[in-house]
Design a protein around this motif. Structure first.
Motif, PDB file in Angstrom:
ATOM      1  N   VAL A 149      57.346 -11.597  30.113  1.00 51.33           N
ATOM      2  CA  VAL A 149      56.032 -11.044  29.765  1.00 51.33           C
ATOM      3  C   VAL A 149      56.219  -9.665  29.134  1.00 51.33           C
ATOM      4  O   VAL A 149      56.863  -8.787  29.732  1.00 51.33           O
ATOM      5  CB  VAL A 149      55.144 -10.926  31.013  1.00 51.33           C
ATOM      6  N   LEU A 189      44.235 -12.787  23.161  1.00 48.63           N
ATOM      7  CA  LEU A 189      45.251 -12.571  24.174  1.00 48.63           C
ATOM      8  C   LEU A 189      44.613 -12.233  25.518  1.00 48.63           C
ATOM      9  O   LEU A 189      43.554 -11.612  25.575  1.00 48.63           O
ATOM     10  CB  LEU A 189      46.190 -11.432  23.753  1.00 48.63           C
ATOM     11  N   ARG A 190      45.268 -12.638  26.584  1.00 50.98           N
ATOM     12  CA  ARG A 190      44.821 -12.276  27.928  1.00 50.98           C
ATOM     13  C   ARG A 190      45.711 -11.137  28.417  1.00 50.98           C
ATOM     14  O   ARG A 190      46.921 -11.302  28.531  1.00 50.98           O
ATOM     15  CB  ARG A 190      44.918 -13.483  28.864  1.00 50.98           C
ATOM     16  N   GLU A 215      50.262 -17.249  35.217  1.00 47.38           N
ATOM     17  CA  GLU A 215      49.528 -18.129  34.301  1.00 47.38           C
ATOM     18  C   GLU A 215      48.202 -17.540  33.846  1.00 47.38           C
ATOM     19  O   GLU A 215      47.564 -18.069  32.917  1.00 47.38           O
ATOM     20  CB  GLU A 215      49.277 -19.486  34.976  1.00 47.38           C
ATOM     21  N   ASP A 242      48.779 -13.020  29.364  1.00 50.72           N
ATOM     22  CA  ASP A 242      49.853 -13.144  28.371  1.00 50.72           C
ATOM     23  C   ASP A 242      50.736 -11.906  28.302  1.00 50.72           C
ATOM     24  O   ASP A 242      51.885 -11.981  27.876  1.00 50.72           O
ATOM     25  CB  ASP A 242      49.258 -13.379  26.977  1.00 50.72           C
ATOM     26  N   ARG A 243      50.162 -10.762  28.662  1.00 57.69           N
ATOM     27  CA  ARG A 243      50.897  -9.508  28.556  1.00 57.69           C
ATOM     28  C   ARG A 243      50.280  -8.462  29.476  1.00 57.69           C
ATOM     29  O   ARG A 243      49.178  -8.658  29.998  1.00 57.69           O
ATOM     30  CB  ARG A 243      50.926  -9.003  27.110  1.00 57.69           C
TER      31      ARG A 243
END
Length: 256
Positions: free
Chosen positions: A13, A40-41, A94, A97-98
């Motif tokens: 990550v 993006l999450r 999960e 994303d970053r």
């Protein structure tokens, strides 16, 4: 293979660290990142020097998860909290994303960066993508010129020295000669850093995220003791007082 390409195939990550002296525009840039249509999450970790959180109230509503670390600086007194939060995040891998970390304006980014190399579990799951330093073009020179007591670091200098990207913010508030002088001072501290001029922290996110800019070999070349635990000493003349009162704040009067 370029460094950015190598980062792109790394399954860990990516983590971006936003640093910069008080008032440089870190939260403004954070808001721009959170509200950009990038799909993006992002999990956000915010660090406040004072007991009462301020920046969390300034962050715009977003779907991202935001974790607060108050009443201490992420590079020293609450660094253990950072490790615990990162560990908790990886158990929910999960959901994002970053990770984006916004430090206090007094933070030395070096101990924060060390976190991603000195803990085996964190190093196996997280990749430090870049340290992005916000620089206030209108006020940074006075901070860089400030004399500190013996043994106390100048945080503004350390933040620039350790930057992979410098966002030279508030260029609209100064003349061209001042911008050139600030760039010259930044180059004197960190000759190779990429400088991104900006107004109100408006930058192309591709210039500050997923850039694969942090290079441990380069850091060790400049500072062979980087991976050695060192004690960071803040300027004791800087303190905070938190006053929590009911009611609404008149922002126009505050900014006068």
């Amino acid at each position: 293979m370029t460094q950015a390409t190598a980062a792109a195939v790394d399954s860990r990550v990516p983590v971006t660290v936003l640093t910069g002296f008080l008032g440089s525009g870190k939260t403004t840039l954070l808001n721009r990142i959170l509200t950009e249509q990038h799909g993006l999450r992002i999990a956000v970790i915010e660090n406040e020097f004072g007991e009462v959180g301020i920046d969390d109230a300034l962050v715009l509503d977003a779907e991202e998860e935001i974790f607060e670390m108050n009443n201490g600086c992420i590079c020293c007194t609450v660094r253990g909290d950072l490790i615990r939060i990162l560990g908790a995040l990886m158990r929910r891998r999960e959901k994002f994303d970053r990770i984006l970390i916004e430090t206090t304006g007094l933070a030395d980014p070096a101990p924060v960066a060390q976190t991603f190399f000195m803990d085996d579990e964190i190093a196996a799951q997280l990749r430090l993508d870049a340290i992005v330093t916000l620089v206030d073009a209108a006020h940074v020179l006075q901070h860089l010129n400030e004399e500190k007591p013996d043994g106390v670091e100048n945080e503004a200098v350390e933040q620039i020295a350790f930057a992979d990207r410098v966002v030279l913010n508030k260029t609209d508030l100064v003349d061209e000669a001042t911008v050139k002088e600030v760039i010259s001072r930044v180059r004197a501290i960190n000759a190779s850093v990429q400088i991104i001029p900006a107004e109100q922290a408006k930058v192309d996110l591709q210039q500050v995220m997923d850039v694969g800019a942090f290079d441990l070999d380069r850091v060790l070349k400049d500072d062979p003791q980087f991976l050695t635990e060192t004690e960071h000493q803040h300027d004791t003349t800087v303190t905070s007082v938190g006053i929590d009162l009911p009611g609404e704040l008149d922002e126009d009067r505050l900014n006068q």
